[in-house]
Design a protein around this motif. Structure first.
Motif, PDB file in Angstrom:
ATOM      1  N   GLY A 347       0.661  -1.145   0.203  1.00 15.04           N
ATOM      2  CA  GLY A 347      -0.011  -0.217   0.107  1.00 15.04           C
ATOM      3  C   GLY A 347       1.503   1.453   0.097  1.00 15.04           C
ATOM      4  N   SER A 348       0.081   2.320   0.211  1.00 15.20           N
ATOM      5  CA  SER A 348       1.022   3.613  -0.126  1.00 15.20           C
ATOM      6  C   SER A 348       0.014   4.635   0.817  1.00 15.20           C
ATOM      7  CB  SER A 348       0.151   4.370  -1.053  1.00 15.20           C
ATOM      8  OG  SER A 348       0.192   3.555  -2.779  1.00 15.20           O
ATOM      9  N   VAL A 349       1.141   5.754   0.974  1.00 20.74           N
ATOM     10  CA  VAL A 349       0.465   6.712   2.541  1.00 20.74           C
ATOM     11  C   VAL A 349       0.090   8.150   1.517  1.00 20.74           C
ATOM     12  CG1 VAL A 349       1.736   7.796   4.767  1.00 20.74           C
ATOM     13  CG2 VAL A 349       2.639   5.103   3.860  1.00 20.74           C
ATOM     14  N   ARG A 350      -0.919   8.539   2.353  1.00 17.36           N
ATOM     15  CA  ARG A 350      -0.486  10.007   1.497  1.00 17.36           C
ATOM     16  C   ARG A 350      -0.942  10.944   3.104  1.00 17.36           C
ATOM     17  NH1 ARG A 350      -4.516  11.707  -3.314  1.00 17.36           N
ATOM     18  NH2 ARG A 350      -3.001  11.181  -4.847  1.00 17.36           N
ATOM     19  N   ILE A 351      -0.318  12.050   2.239  1.00 16.37           N
ATOM     20  CA  ILE A 351       0.004  12.941   4.011  1.00 16.37           C
ATOM     21  C   ILE A 351      -0.253  14.278   2.862  1.00 16.37           C
ATOM     22  CG2 ILE A 351       1.688  13.852   5.531  1.00 16.37           C
ATOM     23  CD1 ILE A 351       3.405  11.733   5.280  1.00 16.37           C
ATOM     24  N   HIS A 352      -1.225  15.492   4.278  1.00 10.29           N
ATOM     25  CA  HIS A 352      -1.582  15.964   4.101  1.00 10.29           C
ATOM     26  C   HIS A 352      -1.326  17.711   5.886  1.00 10.29           C
ATOM     27  CE1 HIS A 352      -4.605  15.728   0.350  1.00 10.29           C
ATOM     28  NE2 HIS A 352      -4.189  14.435   0.970  1.00 10.29           N
ATOM     29  N   LEU A 353      -0.333  18.270   5.093  1.00  4.64           N
ATOM     30  CA  LEU A 353      -0.654  19.714   5.841  1.00  4.64           C
ATOM     31  C   LEU A 353      -1.013  20.978   5.794  1.00  4.64           C
ATOM     32  CD1 LEU A 353       3.743  19.335   5.159  1.00  4.64           C
ATOM     33  CD2 LEU A 353       2.558  18.566   7.391  1.00  4.64           C
ATOM     34  N   ALA A 354      -1.717  21.134   6.769  1.00  6.59           N
ATOM     35  CA  ALA A 354      -2.733  22.339   6.826  1.00  6.59           C
ATOM     36  C   ALA A 354      -2.134  23.352   6.739  1.00  6.59           C
ATOM     37  CB  ALA A 354      -4.303  21.942   7.246  1.00  6.59           C
ATOM     38  N   GLN A 355      -3.094  23.588   6.778  1.00 10.59           N
ATOM     39  CA  GLN A 355      -2.732  25.398   7.105  1.00 10.59           C
ATOM     40  C   GLN A 355      -2.932  26.008   8.538  1.00 10.59           C
ATOM     41  OE1 GLN A 355      -5.973  28.198   5.360  1.00 10.59           O
ATOM     42  NE2 GLN A 355      -4.772  30.036   5.776  1.00 10.59           N
ATOM     43  N   PRO A 356      -1.935  26.534   8.388  1.00  7.20           N
ATOM     44  CA  PRO A 356      -1.466  26.219  10.318  1.00  7.20           C
ATOM     45  C   PRO A 356      -2.242  27.455  10.814  1.00  7.20           C
ATOM     46  CG  PRO A 356       0.315  27.624   9.507  1.00  7.20           C
ATOM     47  CD  PRO A 356      -0.625  27.008   7.877  1.00  7.20           C
ATOM     48  N   PHE A 357      -3.060  27.864  11.867  1.00  6.18           N
ATOM     49  CA  PHE A 357      -3.816  28.508  12.540  1.00  6.18           C
ATOM     50  C   PHE A 357      -3.506  29.123  14.217  1.00  6.18           C
ATOM     51  CE2 PHE A 357      -5.760  24.583  13.260  1.00  6.18           C
ATOM     52  CZ  PHE A 357      -6.024  24.938  14.950  1.00  6.18           C
ATOM     53  N   SER A 358      -3.659  30.367  13.956  1.00  5.53           N
ATOM     54  CA  SER A 358      -3.138  30.611  15.985  1.00  5.53           C
ATOM     55  C   SER A 358      -4.045  30.245  16.634  1.00  5.53           C
ATOM     56  CB  SER A 358      -3.455  31.976  15.707  1.00  5.53           C
ATOM     57  OG  SER A 358      -3.411  32.551  16.661  1.00  5.53           O
ATOM     58  N   VAL A 359      -3.473  29.657  17.671  1.00  3.39           N
ATOM     59  CA  VAL A 359      -3.889  29.614  19.491  1.00  3.39           C
ATOM     60  C   VAL A 359      -4.770  30.518  19.661  1.00  3.39           C
ATOM     61  CG1 VAL A 359      -4.069  28.710  21.209  1.00  3.39           C
ATOM     62  CG2 VAL A 359      -2.670  27.205  19.244  1.00  3.39           C
ATOM     63  N   LYS A 360      -4.576  31.516  19.749  1.00  6.65           N
ATOM     64  CA  LYS A 360      -4.575  33.119  20.271  1.00  6.65           C
ATOM     65  C   LYS A 360      -5.634  33.476  19.879  1.00  6.65           C
ATOM     66  CE  LYS A 360      -2.062  36.922  22.316  1.00  6.65           C
ATOM     67  NZ  LYS A 360      -1.326  37.610  23.139  1.00  6.65           N
ATOM     68  N   GLU A 361      -5.620  33.426  18.725  1.00  9.05           N
ATOM     69  CA  GLU A 361      -6.488  33.849  17.764  1.00  9.05           C
ATOM     70  C   GLU A 361      -8.079  33.645  18.239  1.00  9.05           C
ATOM     71  OE1 GLU A 361      -8.689  34.337  12.823  1.00  9.05           O
ATOM     72  OE2 GLU A 361      -6.704  33.768  13.490  1.00  9.05           O
ATOM     73  N   MET A 362      -7.889  32.066  18.264  1.00 13.95           N
ATOM     74  CA  MET A 362      -9.407  30.996  18.469  1.00 13.95           C
ATOM     75  C   MET A 362      -9.498  31.207  19.730  1.00 13.95           C
ATOM     76  SD  MET A 362      -8.878  26.783  18.230  1.00 13.95           S
ATOM     77  CE  MET A 362     -11.165  25.845  18.030  1.00 13.95           C
ATOM     78  N   CYS A 363      -8.669  31.287  20.845  1.00  7.83           N
ATOM     79  CA  CYS A 363      -9.076  31.401  22.000  1.00  7.83           C
ATOM     80  C   CYS A 363      -9.697  32.744  22.509  1.00  7.83           C
ATOM     81  CB  CYS A 363      -7.649  30.596  22.806  1.00  7.83           C
ATOM     82  SG  CYS A 363      -7.192  29.306  22.859  1.00  7.83           S
TER      83      CYS A 363
END
Length: 792
Positions: A347-363
């Motif tokens: 089999g194979s592996v597929r990796i998606h690195l998502a867009q970074p987001f701010s913890v401070k903004e979220m909280c």
């Protein structure tokens, strides 16, 4: 959606070449007939864009493009050639992997003075004082002696030479285990830009196997990004291996703790790890954390980061969800050794690195609301015991994802809202990382065989359904980890799933017949692989179960050819024709109640359960299962003049959420099931996706009187798991309800419902049935409530 480019980078549009050449033959030597059709990895010239920030919680992070390029496609880590080095020639082609590794950039990791800074920190001094281990006079050397068991953990570093050698060895090892490791390149430029700007990056993934924590550092090293310090939840006893891993940034468990839970029970360990995270972030290092979708283990590291930001020790941190998808998840070391020595990639592996987001903004933005979180028993017990549908509004509180014991090292335990906010971050990252995962061909095939063709299917029909389900996934903005000829995709998937299938054909038929093996191991494997598809169709699955519940009520009430009370004047002509009118309010209420029973990670925490339930019903309209009907009115909807003849309704003008439509009565709406022959099949396909979880809840509820209580929580979960397996073996079916995860989730749901009570004793947490549910009548009511959503 992103435009697809034929630039040679997107070589993943066909099956990996090593897999095609070394593909194992199917049992019985049967060949799938050739069909001139392809399965597109994208619709038209566009590929789904995955991994974007939440538009509600972190709109500022979403608006930061940071140089994303949505047309880069994928790259295979295992295809290292001479073009990636500065040299050319026949000798270079034989040692190009070593040359490439030697040319990758490695960021420094200074550890000088880290041990002293950790020991002299205010947090550690308070922790040692609370533990009565602080030496008299506050001597620094005395504090160092008290923390001697944690010195190797604090001195974990990243050695340039050791890191290059380990990454070279991993590339060689993974080439014998996997056919390819495809990495999405779209957000890598954003990570490069964030790293150049000095942002502190924390990579978060959902734990699946021991390979996860090795893949992320390898991907980042391969693309000359800062290699993170990796939190490893495994206990490794070998001293030499521990020494090597600690020189490549792996933060291990202390040797005295057999498991991660045992380590977190030590308040001194908690303080040391919080101080270590603070020092690592001060040094500008990146961190990689895995979170368990089932128990929430690993979330305590995110809570530590959140606590440091709140204290002001760290200005801000950018979280990067990482989705890792496998064709075959290597769960045991035996599988690893077998693939390694036999050189048989699976089999194979597929990796998606998502867009970074701010913890401070979220909280701090206040957009992630946790004030509506309520205990599950407050949400559902009035519905279950008293049939009060109006009390199901609110959000389920899942405090067990972050137990209060994780805050034992803090002098002041955070408030409930602060703790819920940390839990919301954990839930958001589990949901985001799961949403990033691509649907691999084995996942798609497992879903079709388990939920649609349980009794077997011919190859031609299976090929047709693979093409159909692929298009449905792409329409839902879900990436698929395959492409190319339909025949190749089906044959490749069946080859990997062959140990769990029965493949046979009659001499008079050209098509082989594919049947899932009716065994526990085979069904559990297919069910585990199909989870990614279930996540993609969760809205439709919830809506379908709500429709099924109302249809069961109609069937049990015997109102065929009678008038329903939901909508006056509508006649049900026959159950077999599904000519039943479903009231919108009641259908939404059923979906809302089911939302509260879902395991964590299926719903985004920033979306209310009411909104999710409405989306679930709307999704059935979009996919053609339900038809919306208007109820006849005395006054047409478009006749505004007659609407205004009555008394005017006044509202305050300073209400920011005011709308002219607030003064109007809500439109009555009803639904009917579409009559084409494929519609019931689609409805039942969606219902079966949640049947394993719901059936495990039913069997656990009915088996509570079989155990002598109280029992330790771990022992009770083990006995429930054994009970589920015994029940399935007696019925000789429904083995997907017998996994350890299903048993753990069922027990945790019953605790949240108040069916089981937690009692803290010396030996740990003990469980006992609450007095309310010691009555068989109440257990029957709970069983009926859950079983109404089960498709039978």
């Amino acid at each position: 959606m992103e435009q697809e480019k034929n630039d040679g980078i997107n070589k993943d549009t066909v099956l990996p070449l090593p897999i095609q050449q070394n593909r194992p033959a199917l049992s019985c030597g049967l060949k799938i007939r050739k069909m001139m059709k392809t399965v597109p990895p994208c619709l038209g010239k566009f590929r789904p864009v995955v991994g974007q920030c939440c538009h509600q919680c972190t709109p500022d992070s979403l608006s930061k493009k940071l140089g994303q390029n949505y047309s880069l496609g994928f790259h295979n880590l295992l295809s290292v050639n001479e073009t990636q080095t500065r040299y050319r020639g026949w000798l270079v082609r034989r040692v190009c992997c070593a040359l490439f590794v030697s040319g990758c950039k490695v960021y420094g990791s200074p550890v000088s003075g880290r041990l002293e800074r950790v020991c002299q920190s205010h947090r550690m001094k308070k922790a040692l004082t609370a533990e009565h281990k602080a030496p008299e006079g506050g001597d620094g050397h005395g504090q160092l002696d008290c923390l001697s068991p944690f010195h190797p953990l604090i001195n974990t570093c990243i050695s340039s030479g050791v890191l290059r050698f380990v990454c070279w060895a991993m590339l060689k090892m993974f080439a014998s285990v996997f056919g390819s490791i495809q990495v999405n390149l779209n957000h890598l430029s954003a990570l490069h830009r964030a790293s150049q700007e000095g942002s502190l990056l924390v990579y978060v993934y959902v734990r699946q196997s021991a390979v996860d924590c090795a893949l992320i550092p390898l991907v980042l090293f391969y693309h000359s990004l800062r290699v993170p310090y990796t939190v490893c939840p495994l206990q490794i006893k070998n001293a030499s291996l521990r020494s090597i891993l600690q020189k490549v940034g792996v933060v291990l468990l202390p040797p005295s703790a057999p498991t991660e839970e045992d380590a977190e029970m030590d308040t001194l360990y908690q303080s040391v790890m919080t101080a270590l995270v603070r020092e690592l972030l001060h040094e500008g290092q990146a961190i990689s954390i895995g979170v368990s979708e089932r128990s929430g283990l690993g979330g305590q590291w995110l809570a530590r980061i959140r606590q440091l930001i709140k204290e002001g020790s760290v200005p801000d941190v950018s979280l990067v969800p990482v989705g890792i998808s496998y064709d075959c998840v290597p769960k045991t070391y035996i599988q690893w050794l077998w693939c390694l020595f036999c050189w048989r990639p699976e089999g194979s592996v597929r990796i998606h690195l998502a867009q970074p987001f701010s913890v401070k903004e979220m909280c701090e933005s206040g957009r992630c609301r946790v004030d509506e979180w309520l205990p599950l028993q407050d949400l559902l017990l009035p519905v279950i015991l008293n049939n009060r549908a109006g009390s199901a509004f609110g959000q389920r509180r899942v405090s067990w994802l972050l137990p209060s014991s994780y805050y034992a090292s803090e002098l002041e335990e955070p408030s409930r809202s602060e703790r819920n906010l940390s839990i919301a971050i954990i839930l958001h990252l589990i949901f985001s990382a799961t949403s990033c995962m691509a649907v691999m061909p084995t996942s798609l095939m497992s879903s079709l065989l388990l939920y649609k063709h349980r009794k077997g299917v011919s190859t031609s029909v299976l090929c047709r359904d693979v093409a159909w389900l692929t298009e449905e996934l792409l329409f839902r903005n879900k990436d698929v980890g395959f492409g190319g000829s339909l025949t190749e995709v089906v044959h490749y998937s069946l080859s990997l799933l062959a140990p769990h299938l029965i493949i046979a054909a009659a001499p008079s038929k050209k098509d082989p017949l594919i049947v899932p093996c009716p065994s526990l191991a085979a069904t559990l494997h297919l069910s585990y692989m199909a989870k990614t598809v279930t996540h993609a169709f969760i809205s439709e699955a919830v809506g379908a179960c709500a429709v099924s519940a109302m249809l069961c009520e109609v069937a049990h009430s015997g109102v065929s050819s009678s008038v329903r009370s939901d909508v006056e004047g509508v006649e049900v002509k026959g159950d077999t024709e599904f000519d039943v009118v479903l009231c919108q309010s009641e259908l939404t209420a059923r979906a809302l109640q089911l939302c509260h029973l879902l395991p964590p990670g299926f719903m985004p925490p920033c979306q209310s359960s009411q909104s999710f339930a409405l989306d679930a019903i709307d999704s059935l309209v979009r996919c053609g299962i339900l038809i919306q009907e208007e109820v006849p009115r005395d006054v047409p909807i478009c006749d505004f003049w007659k609407k205004q003849e009555g008394p005017l309704n006044w509202t305050t003008s300073d209400d920011p959420y005011h709308s002219d439509s607030d003064c109007e009565e809500p439109d009555l709406c009803s639904y009917k099931i579409r009559q084409p022959s494929h519609c019931p099949e689609m409805l039942f396909f969606l219902c079966r996706m949640l049947a394993g979880h719901l059936r495990a809840l039913c069997w656990t509820t009915m088996g509570l009187d079989l155990f002598e209580m109280p029992l330790a929580e771990a022992e009770f979960v083990a006995q429930i798991h054994s009970h589920l397996c015994d029940t399935a073996n007696k019925k000789k079916q429904h083995y997907e309800s017998c996994s350890e995860e299903a048993a753990h989730t069922a027990v945790r749901t019953l605790i949240d419902l108040g069916v089981l009570l937690e009692e803290w004793q010396k030996g740990g947490v003990f469980l006992a049935v609450s007095p309310l549910f010691q009555l068989s009548e109440n257990r029957q009511k709970l069983h009926r409530f859950i079983s109404q959503y089960l498709y039978n």
